[in-house]
Every structure is written in C-alpha cells, then in structure tokens.
Motif scaffolding. Structure first.
Motif, PDB file in Angstrom:
ATOM      1  N   ASN F 122      67.536 143.608  26.947  1.00  0.00           N
ATOM      2  CA  ASN F 122      66.283 144.154  27.476  1.00  0.00           C
ATOM      3  C   ASN F 122      66.121 145.628  27.136  1.00  0.00           C
ATOM      4  O   ASN F 122      64.999 146.112  26.966  1.00  0.00           O
ATOM      5  N   LEU F 125      64.620 145.669  23.786  1.00  0.00           N
ATOM      6  CA  LEU F 125      63.201 145.294  23.851  1.00  0.00           C
ATOM      7  C   LEU F 125      62.346 146.406  24.458  1.00  0.00           C
ATOM      8  O   LEU F 125      61.211 146.631  24.039  1.00  0.00           O
ATOM      9  N   ARG F 129      59.170 148.338  22.893  1.00  0.00           N
ATOM     10  CA  ARG F 129      57.871 148.527  23.558  1.00  0.00           C
ATOM     11  C   ARG F 129      57.453 149.995  23.539  1.00  0.00           C
ATOM     12  O   ARG F 129      56.278 150.308  23.367  1.00  0.00           O
ATOM     13  N   ILE F 149      59.931 133.917  22.834  1.00  0.00           N
ATOM     14  CA  ILE F 149      60.656 133.735  24.102  1.00  0.00           C
ATOM     15  C   ILE F 149      59.992 132.628  24.904  1.00  0.00           C
ATOM     16  O   ILE F 149      60.652 131.754  25.467  1.00  0.00           O
TER      17      ILE F 149
ATOM     18  N   GLY G  74      57.446 143.146  37.045  1.00  0.00           N
ATOM     19  CA  GLY G  74      57.937 142.103  36.154  1.00  0.00           C
ATOM     20  C   GLY G  74      56.846 141.162  35.684  1.00  0.00           C
ATOM     21  O   GLY G  74      56.825 140.757  34.514  1.00  0.00           O
ATOM     22  N   ALA G  77      54.878 142.937  33.119  1.00  0.00           N
ATOM     23  CA  ALA G  77      55.652 143.042  31.875  1.00  0.00           C
ATOM     24  C   ALA G  77      55.658 141.733  31.095  1.00  0.00           C
ATOM     25  O   ALA G  77      55.795 141.724  29.873  1.00  0.00           O
ATOM     26  N   ALA G  78      55.513 140.620  31.820  1.00  0.00           N
ATOM     27  CA  ALA G  78      55.523 139.313  31.171  1.00  0.00           C
ATOM     28  C   ALA G  78      54.245 139.040  30.390  1.00  0.00           C
ATOM     29  O   ALA G  78      54.188 138.120  29.581  1.00  0.00           O
ATOM     30  N   ILE G 103      63.111 144.481  40.991  1.00  0.00           N
ATOM     31  CA  ILE G 103      62.439 145.070  39.828  1.00  0.00           C
ATOM     32  C   ILE G 103      63.392 145.183  38.642  1.00  0.00           C
ATOM     33  O   ILE G 103      63.019 144.900  37.501  1.00  0.00           O
ATOM     34  N   VAL G 104      64.617 145.602  38.904  1.00  0.00           N
ATOM     35  CA  VAL G 104      65.510 145.944  37.791  1.00  0.00           C
ATOM     36  C   VAL G 104      66.202 144.731  37.181  1.00  0.00           C
ATOM     37  O   VAL G 104      66.503 144.728  35.980  1.00  0.00           O
ATOM     38  N   GLN G 105      66.430 143.679  37.986  1.00  0.00           N
ATOM     39  CA  GLN G 105      67.253 142.568  37.505  1.00  0.00           C
ATOM     40  C   GLN G 105      66.444 141.530  36.715  1.00  0.00           C
ATOM     41  O   GLN G 105      66.648 140.318  36.881  1.00  0.00           O
ATOM     42  N   MET G 106      65.598 141.996  35.830  1.00  0.00           N
ATOM     43  CA  MET G 106      64.705 141.128  35.052  1.00  0.00           C
ATOM     44  C   MET G 106      65.489 140.203  34.109  1.00  0.00           C
ATOM     45  O   MET G 106      66.554 140.566  33.612  1.00  0.00           O
ATOM     46  N   PRO G 107      64.940 139.033  33.866  1.00  0.00           N
ATOM     47  CA  PRO G 107      65.610 138.112  32.935  1.00  0.00           C
ATOM     48  C   PRO G 107      65.563 138.647  31.505  1.00  0.00           C
ATOM     49  O   PRO G 107      64.720 139.468  31.162  1.00  0.00           O
ATOM     50  N   SER G 108      66.479 138.162  30.717  1.00  0.00           N
ATOM     51  CA  SER G 108      66.560 138.547  29.314  1.00  0.00           C
ATOM     52  C   SER G 108      65.245 138.228  28.606  1.00  0.00           C
ATOM     53  O   SER G 108      64.743 137.116  28.681  1.00  0.00           O
ATOM     54  N   GLY G 109      64.694 139.226  27.969  1.00  0.00           N
ATOM     55  CA  GLY G 109      63.457 139.019  27.222  1.00  0.00           C
ATOM     56  C   GLY G 109      62.292 139.842  27.722  1.00  0.00           C
ATOM     57  O   GLY G 109      61.397 140.187  26.951  1.00  0.00           O
ATOM     58  N   ILE G 110      62.303 140.150  29.012  1.00  0.00           N
ATOM     59  CA  ILE G 110      61.167 140.867  29.611  1.00  0.00           C
ATOM     60  C   ILE G 110      61.691 142.097  30.345  1.00  0.00           C
ATOM     61  O   ILE G 110      62.082 142.019  31.508  1.00  0.00           O
ATOM     62  N   PRO G 111      61.677 143.253  29.703  1.00  0.00           N
ATOM     63  CA  PRO G 111      62.249 144.438  30.341  1.00  0.00           C
ATOM     64  C   PRO G 111      61.267 145.170  31.252  1.00  0.00           C
ATOM     65  O   PRO G 111      60.058 145.165  31.004  1.00  0.00           O
ATOM     66  N   VAL G 112      61.795 145.742  32.313  1.00  0.00           N
ATOM     67  CA  VAL G 112      61.046 146.706  33.117  1.00  0.00           C
ATOM     68  C   VAL G 112      61.881 147.975  33.176  1.00  0.00           C
ATOM     69  O   VAL G 112      63.081 147.925  33.488  1.00  0.00           O
TER      70      VAL G 112
ATOM     71  N   HIS H  41      58.265 134.999  34.233  1.00  0.00           N
ATOM     72  CA  HIS H  41      58.408 136.070  33.247  1.00  0.00           C
ATOM     73  C   HIS H  41      58.337 135.582  31.801  1.00  0.00           C
ATOM     74  O   HIS H  41      57.853 136.293  30.935  1.00  0.00           O
TER      75      HIS H  41
END
Lengths: 170, 170, 170, 170, 170, 170, 170, 170
Positions: F122, F125, F129, F149, G74, G77-78, G103-112, H41
């Motif tokens: 991330n 990524l 961005r 994705i 999130g 961001a998606a 907020i911080v523990q986003m899944p792989s692929g979608i960063p915040v 997400h």
C-alpha cells in the motif's frame, strides 16, 4: 410484560440514561417494549427467570446493557432462543473495553449481537431491523428512518457550508 | 460431590489441560476436590444448580476457569457465599485479555478472586491458602510449599551458575 | 495489630479514599481489621516485616491496594502463607491497566487474589467469603449481604419502573 | 561477587537465554559482572539481601530481568542507591506488555531504567553508558561500539543493494 | 552549557511543567543542569548538534522528555555515548502509551533508559543514581533521599492511622 | 540516486522482505526508485544527509519502513519538504502496535503518511497516487490497477462460488 | 467544487472544529479547497458520488476525517485514484484507537495516508507536501513553513530559558 | 440470489474457511443462503449494488465477514434496512482487535450486530435467531440446537470425568 415486543434490560438503574435511547428509538417506531433492571450478578435468579420465559411471554427481541464483567447479555442468550442485543456500557475506567470484550467474545453456540460502547440507540435500531424481517410496516419505517438520518446529516452539512460561506464569502 | 473441599469447574473440557494444574496442586496438599465441566452459556441451569448447592454440599472453595466472554466465575459467585477463584483462559486471539477482564471486572457486591491468564496452578495454591486460614495443617503445608518453591528456584539458579562456571572458568 | 483478622495495607495514604470501602465492608460484617500504609518501593523493610509476621500476629487475610508498578500485593504474598487480595488502583493515566497486570500476572507459585480496578469493596467482601469458610456466622452474613444487594438492586429497578410509569402512564 | 561491576539478576533461570545477551555485551566491553537468579516472589529474602548489599559489595549497576508481574527490578531499586536497569521479559501471553508496565510504571521516588521488551543487549549497553560517565576508557569503547553498529548496519545495507543490483542489473 | 552535568531537554516548552520536576530533583541534589527545548521533528539540526556535542561539553547524563511519536530520546541516544533517560509525556489521547512505546522499544544497539509516563521526578533521581556511581557524595545523598521518601511515606501512614483513631476511637 | 523518483528506505536490511513489496508495486507502475538501508538510530548522520538532500536529488516521494521505536519516517519528514510514507513493521512482540504509534502520532507540523502494519504494498500504491496528482499517465495506471484489483477479487469470488457449486450442486 | 484542489470531507459536522485546522493550513498555503459533510454510513450514495467524481472535478487530494468505525477515508480511497488522507477522530471513549485502526489497517491494494488521532493540521500539511511534488511554489512554502515551525519552537524554548533565568538568576 | 434467505458475504475468498462455519450452521437449520465475495474497498460498486438490492431480492439477514479496516458490514448496513451481522476476522497482526473495532463502533443510526473475532458459527446462529422471530419452526430448531450444544458440552464433561476416574480410581 406479555405485551412487549422488545425487552430492554440492564444490570443497574444507573445504566438507564444510556439505555433510555433504545427505548426512545422503539417509541419512534411504535414498537412496544418493557424496561427492567436485572443483573446476572446481583439478581441471578430473576435473570434466569426472565430469560427462560421471555420467549413465551411474547418478547421477540431482548436488548441487554451491562458494564465491566458484563455477563448479562450472554447469560440471557444462553437461556432464550430469541436474538439478544448486547450494549457494552463503559465504567469509570477502561473506556468500555472490558464491557465490550465481555459481551462480544461469546463461546461458540451462544451468540450475542453486540453494538458499540454505549450505543443503546443502535441497539434499538437493530431490534427494529430484526423485527422488520417479518414486518413490512417496520421495514418501511426503517427505510424512512434511514432517509431521515441521511437528511439530517446532509442538512447539518449544508448548514456548516452556509456558516462558512457567511464567514469567508465563498 | 459432597466429599470435595474444592470444586474445580471449567467452561469446556478443552480447558482441562490447563485446569489440571490446579488439581495437581490440591493433590499435593491432600485437599479433596471434584472436577466438573459446567458452562454459564452452554449449561446455564447446571451452573446455577451447582452454584446454589456447592455451599451445602460441603464445598469450601470454588475454582472456575473460563475463556473469552468468561461469565462462569462471576455467575457462580453470584449464587454462592463461597470464595470463587477465577482462572482466565486464553482463546486463540487476544491473549486472554478478554478472559481476564470478563472475570476480574466484577460489579460491586460480587467478588471473584482472579489469578493470572492460564494460572490454574496459582488458583490451586490460592484455594489452599484460603483453606489454610482455619487449618494449621494446610497452612504448614503452604509454608513448606513456599520453601520448596524457593529451594527449587535457588537450585536452578545455582545450576545456571555452575553451567556458566564450567563454560567460562569463573 | 494482633487483634485484627484482616490487614488492609496500601502503598500510599492517597489510596485510602478507595481502600476505605474495604474497611466499611468489614465494619458491616463485624470483622476486625488494621489499616496500614506500607510500600514495596518506599518502605520495603516494613513491608517485609509486616508480611513475615502477619500470619503469627493473628491476621487471617491481607488486602493490599497499590497502583502503577504495583508490587505490594505480590511481595507480601511471597512472604506469607495467608491469602492476599490485591486491589489495582488506577493512576492518572492508563486507567489501572498497569496496576491490574502488575498484580494479577503473578509467577507460578505465589498467587494474589485480584479484584477489579478500584474494587476495594469487593476486596472486603472477598475477605469475608474467605473467613466464612470456617465461620458459619460470617457465612450467614454473606448470604444476608447478598440478599441485601439483591433487594437493593431490585428496589432500584422497581423505582425506575415507577418513575417511568409516572412519566409515560404505563 | 565483590569483583563484579555489574550484577545481572533475573527472576528465573529460564530467562537466561534472553539475559545472556547483556552478559555478552559486558564481556565485549571488558566489564566484570555476576549472574544470579533471584526472585522478588520466589526468593524474596535473597532479593532483599542482594539489593541491600550490592552497593557495598562493589556493584555499580544492576540489570534485572523479569516477566509478568515483574516486581524484581523495582524491589531491588527500593533497597539500593545504585541505578537499576529493568528488562521486561515476555511471557507466553500479552507480548510483554504486563512485564513492561510492571517495571516502568514505578512510583515517584524509586526509578527503574527500563529498556524494551526482551532488550537485554540494550540493558548491557546502557550499563556500559552509565559506567562510561566516569570511565573514559569505557566511554571510548561505547563510541567504538556505536561506530561498529553503524558500520555493520551500513554494510548490510550495501549488501542488500549489491544483491539487488545482481538481480536487477541496477 | 559546559558547566551542566545533566542536560534536560524536551520536545516542546509545554512539556516544562512536567519536566520541571526533574530539575527540582537535581536542585535538591546540588547537581548542575541545563534546560533546553529541542525537537527531533521541529528542530532536528539543533537536536543533532546538541547530541553530538553534549559529551565533550561536559554533560554526563541527558534527560529527554517527549510525547506521541517521541523520537527525541532515541535520536539523541544515537549520537551520544552518554546515558539518555527518556520521559514519556502523555498527549490528550492514548494516556502516553504512544509516547512510552516510542521511547522504550529502541532497536538493538541504542538504549534509552525509560521511566514511567510523566515520571520526570524519577528521571531526575535516575540521573542522580547514575552520577552516584562515581560520586560518593551523590550516592550518600541518594541514600538520604531514600530515607526521606521512606520517612515521609511512613509519616503519612501514621497520620492516616491517627485520623482514623480520632474518628473511630481505635 | 538522482534518477529515482521514489526513495525506499528502511531501518534494517531484515525489513527488506516486507519493503520489497513497495518496490514491486513501483516496478509495476514503471516508477523509478532507489533502495537504501538507513536508520535514525544506527545511522543517524546518513539519515539526516539523505533527508536533507532527497528533495534536490530528484526524489519526489519517500517511503520509510521501521519497527519498534520507529523514528525513521518522522525524522526524515522533519528534514524534507517531500511527502514521507511510513510503513510500521512488526517486531516479534506487540504486533506492530509500537511501530504504528511511533510513526503515526507525529507532532503538529511534521506529517507522516502512515499505512497499515507491514503494508509496504500500500505504501507503493500511495506513492503512485501522490505522483499521479501531476502525471496523467500514472493516474491512468492507478485506475487500471484498481480495476485489476477489482477483477482479481471478483474472479476469486467467482472461483469460490464455482468450487462450492461443484461441491454442493448449487 | 471544480475549483478546489483539496477536498476536505468529514463524517459529521461535529468533526468541523477539528477538521478546520486542515482548512486553516490550506488557507495559509493559498491552496483552494472545498468542505463537505459526507458519511460512508449516513450518506453512502453521496460518498460514492463524491469519490467517483472528485478526480475529474479537479480535486487533487482528499482529506477525510472520521471517528469510531471510520469507514469514510477507505471507502473514498476505493473509488478514486487520488491520494486520500485519513484523520482519525476520537469518540468519547477509546481515545481514537478505534478510529485509527479503522482507517490505517486498509486491505492490500487500497491505501489511505493516515495521520495521528485528531491531527487535521498535519493532514493539511501532508496535502501540501503531496501537491508540492509538482509545484515548486508550494514546495517553497513548505520549506518556509518548516522554517517557521522551527523558529517558533526555538523562540518558545528561548522564552522558557529567559523565564527560568529571571526566576533563578542563571 | 433471490431464493436465499441469508446472504453470506466476505471481503476476500481467503475468509471462506472461517465464514464457512456460518454456512454450515444455516445448512443445519435448513435455511437457504448465498455466498459472495464483495469488498467495500476492492469491489465498492458491487457492494453498493448488493446492499441496495438484497432487501428486495428476498434476503432477510446479511452476514458480512471482514478483517482489518473492516468497512464491509457497516457500508452494507448503511444501504439496507435488513439486519447485518458483522464477523471480525483477524489479520496476521493485532488479533482481530482492528477488525472488531472497525465493525462494532458504528455511528449512531446504522447498527451492525457484531459477533466475536472469527465467530462465524455464532453469526449463523444469530441469523437463525433473527429469522426465528417470525418462524416457529426455526425457533424450535434453535431450542433443539441449544439442547444439543448443552448435551454435547455435558457429554464431554462426563467423558472427562470418566477418563479421570479411570486414571485416579475416583
């Protein structure tokens, strides 16, 4: 209590200012409910009696608020086939983390539908959603309520914009 | 169960490998005990029945192990005048923090004597200390056990020193 | 101190407003007790002296309150065969989590009967339960106390119901 | 022990694989040290004896490792004017958070110099820094050690770069 | 700054009311010190300059207070051979847990002597203990200070007893 | 390093297996990057040098991974006007909570863009961005990547459905 | 909204007193922005609409503040290729830990890009740094702002020194 | 999907081994269900589409499992009047605490019925309880299931007793 669709119970009368929000929601939906103080620790036999009989007394959903070592929702869930909604109530210390874990981490086999710390209003709304499964009328009211929540949030947002515009000219 | 001075209860048979350490301690002290699986959530009525009758059945101390939303020790404590020792047992997640808080954060009026996460051995020793209040014999055994714990720790320490001396020459 | 059945000790005189609740409980049960400020860190030798002699001085249960790196209950437990009840007292930060873990996570061999954060009243009740093991009189008082706790909780619940009825007509 | 500048103590011989790193550091600095198992809970009188006499026995810094309700560093600090370095050692659960808080959250008046969970190597280095205050020789070795740490980290970084270059061509 | 034995530094002037307690302790011991606001994040170059030169400027111990992502003590420790004492200062949220972990969990090689959250007084005392390694005079003052801490705690305890005696007649 | 748009730095070469995922992402986007081991604690001067010069060396975004008392991202952010992305890396204990808080809880004035524990992918990524703000080409690739994705997640979901259908007949 | 470079959005108008600090920063940098209340939970369709169109509406960076189960950053961001900065806002309980992790523990692929709890000012500064990648003017302002932050911190430090000198004579 | 009473959705196909337990429960109750991978997400539009149409597609209860910044249950709950059950799924770090808080701490107005970390089986049972409100048949099955859970727990307990009797003779 036989006429109450929802039973709101709590471990202590001091929980009422928080749990009252669940009652207010149900009032808004026109859903009947009873209010009762029972405690898994201070009134265990009444708790058992309540839990064993709620189902046949006409109750359809139970909302149980408790704090600290919050056994009430789980003990009730162990003795009723009804869905039990647990409301973790924060004590003076630990910010409700103890209450939350005591309610949500139920053993396999006995579920409690847990809402956020102090979130009695959401407990009321969750009860309405459960009842809405078989009641188109309540379901319609939920949809209306969601629209209202939406509109109020939007209006507050517009209001914030307006205030800023007044202040900044944009 | 009437001949048991201590009752060891646990929420699940899978807790036994941990709770067995309490039994071993009591064996060492020559204190009689019973072992029983009861669960505030899966066997609530047996739990109540057990808790209400333990006192008159000759039980003097109850040791209750449970994990997660660990209501067992507290619910028993609510129905017996006996001292209840709670052993928080860790689930696969959260390292027993949920179990600990669910057991130790009891409401005012209903105490549970909580020991460390997984500390069933200490629960057995605590039961012995409680019984030692009125039994000079058990009290003497506790003193002897503390001496033994001391000596074993010391011996291990000496052994470590010896191994190091062998290795380093000092 | 020889006439005291329970010894209430605490790490600092500032803990007294909390620990006093343990004393009040013992007063209610007619159990004699002493009150003493001793600290594992500020008065280590007095702590050791106290812990080594409590047993032969006639003390039967020790209640020890402490906050932060709360070593007092454990250090006492290391030097007495008596049951030691630990009361975690919250500092200004961390909500007593440091105090709780410092007291409850004792090593194998030396148990401390830990109650909830700030739960000195429960410490008093737990002491009474321990003494009730060999005292039918105290045991009877515990049963009576539990009934009273029950009745007060129930009355508060009834009162809440009455207030609501007055307000809502139901 | 009179020839030891640093005393390394630990609550259990099972802590040795971690605490050994402190010893290795001191070996590297040519600082003499003793190694001892003492426990505030299992060997309280030896702990007191050690703590009271370390100062006059020639010890200059004490490193104490302990886990769980880790009273050892604090109890020693209460009985010696020497600086005490506490090493929190993680138990099987809670990742050393209990050990850390039990060691670092000392009451006002009695400090413990706490290092990270399991950071015995840093405890050794901290002891060296303390001794370096009055020893230009040790101080010079610390500076050299920091340079070595720097160089090793840098070399590993260069090595990583080289491996990547080989793989990617850049 | 060349005449200061201890350097007290902090990330923000708003930390002074807490860090002042370290200064007061050093005043009491007659140990010279300097006070400086430097920040690893807002004044990085001054921080580096300070850290690199403290040793040759005559400083013997550094006390560094910081809150949140509290990099200051660690960054200084990376650039000086002197012992660095870290004081975690609590922000408005998280009770200093962020500050504590940011300071204590240093990588292998670079130690920071961490005291409790907000424990600047203990930081001062720890600095004195470090200086006492090579100063019999300071060492004697530490012993005297520990006696004073002991006596004050004892006096407060006696006072509590007296107040209770007046009230209860015992 | 002057040809690198992104600089990937980390506190230790042992962080590379995690940080490599950021590099892989940038490879996929065709964004140039450098990889470097620098440590706020073990290589402070290189860190400062890197941070001060990155901007003029052509770097546009910095990705910094670190664990424990993870000062690296913040210290770099203090010395560069570039956006710094912090990747908290978990140590053996505490699950990265120490690393996360050490990176995210920056003082007012010096921001670090923090991603999840171990979320180096991330971080890559996020860097893309940021660069996409002024690069329609990169922005288009992000949109394409998000579609990919999406498609992969969907395909995995369809695959799960297919496997279940095969097994259950539905 | 088409003229806004940054979009500041928040889950509730009650978040404005905190989020306003981001706006103030952007004002200071002369960066245009819009302010909007949208909620992933109360206004999901507006959220989606906003997120899908921000990119083509001329927005370059999104700052999203939310509390509790803070899904807003999130979810946005998606649906956007733009960098999204998340500001965790603390509720009455849990000190923002729930908001931060949500907020911080986003899944792989979608960063915040997450900043500290309540750190809206840093969110504004981070947005500026992102925009500074392609704007030498903004980049210069960031450098100037960092100098100002430095100077203010230094001045406060000098002021503290002066006040102490006045008081102590040194 | 129109024939499914319950919709089981999850953020990733890797969640299936956990979520499958919910499906197994529903199989046991003879309740129809669909299984779908959707992600707030990675597949936001499908999520919205699903959530908006579930109600009219005949779904009566939604079970949503997600890990980390687990927005899925809440976002669905924002777009449906149906009760949504959230299953927090633990990532490799943090033991599901992030997932739990992200799901349970919903804002006022939009409830999610949260079960324990990884407790998909309980999610299935909770769904059955909700459906049992209007289905005497399902309600009867719940009662039977609770009896079975009870009997199995009891049998395991008896079995433990038997094994111990064999071993100890008592």
């Amino acid at each position: 209590m036989s006429e109450s669709t929802v039973a709101i119970v709590m471990g202590s009368d001091s929980d009422w200012p928080i749990m009252e929000e669940a009652a207010n929601v149900l009032d808004g939906f026109g859903i009947s409910y009873s209010v009762q103080v029972i405690s898994a620790h201070r009134m265990p036999l009444e708790t058992i009696d309540f839990a064993q009989n709620a189902h046949t007394d006409g109750v359809r959903v139970i909302i149980a608020g408790a704090g600290g070592a919050a056994a009430l929702p789980g003990v009730i869930a162990a003795l009723t086939p009804l869905p039990v909604i647990g409301v973790p109530i924060a004590l003076k210390v630990l910010d409700g983390m103890d209450s939350l874990l005591s309610i949500v981490q139920m053993p396999s086999g006995i579920p409690v539908a847990t809402v956020g710390v102090g979130a009695a209003k959401n407990a009321g709304l969750l009860a309405a959603r459960m009842l809405g499964i078989s009641s188109p009328e309540i379901s319609a009211k939920i949809i209306a309520n969601m629209a209202q929540i939406h509109d109020e949030a939007k209006a507050k947002g517009e209001n914030l914009k307006a205030r800023r515009r007044q202040k900044t000219g944009f």
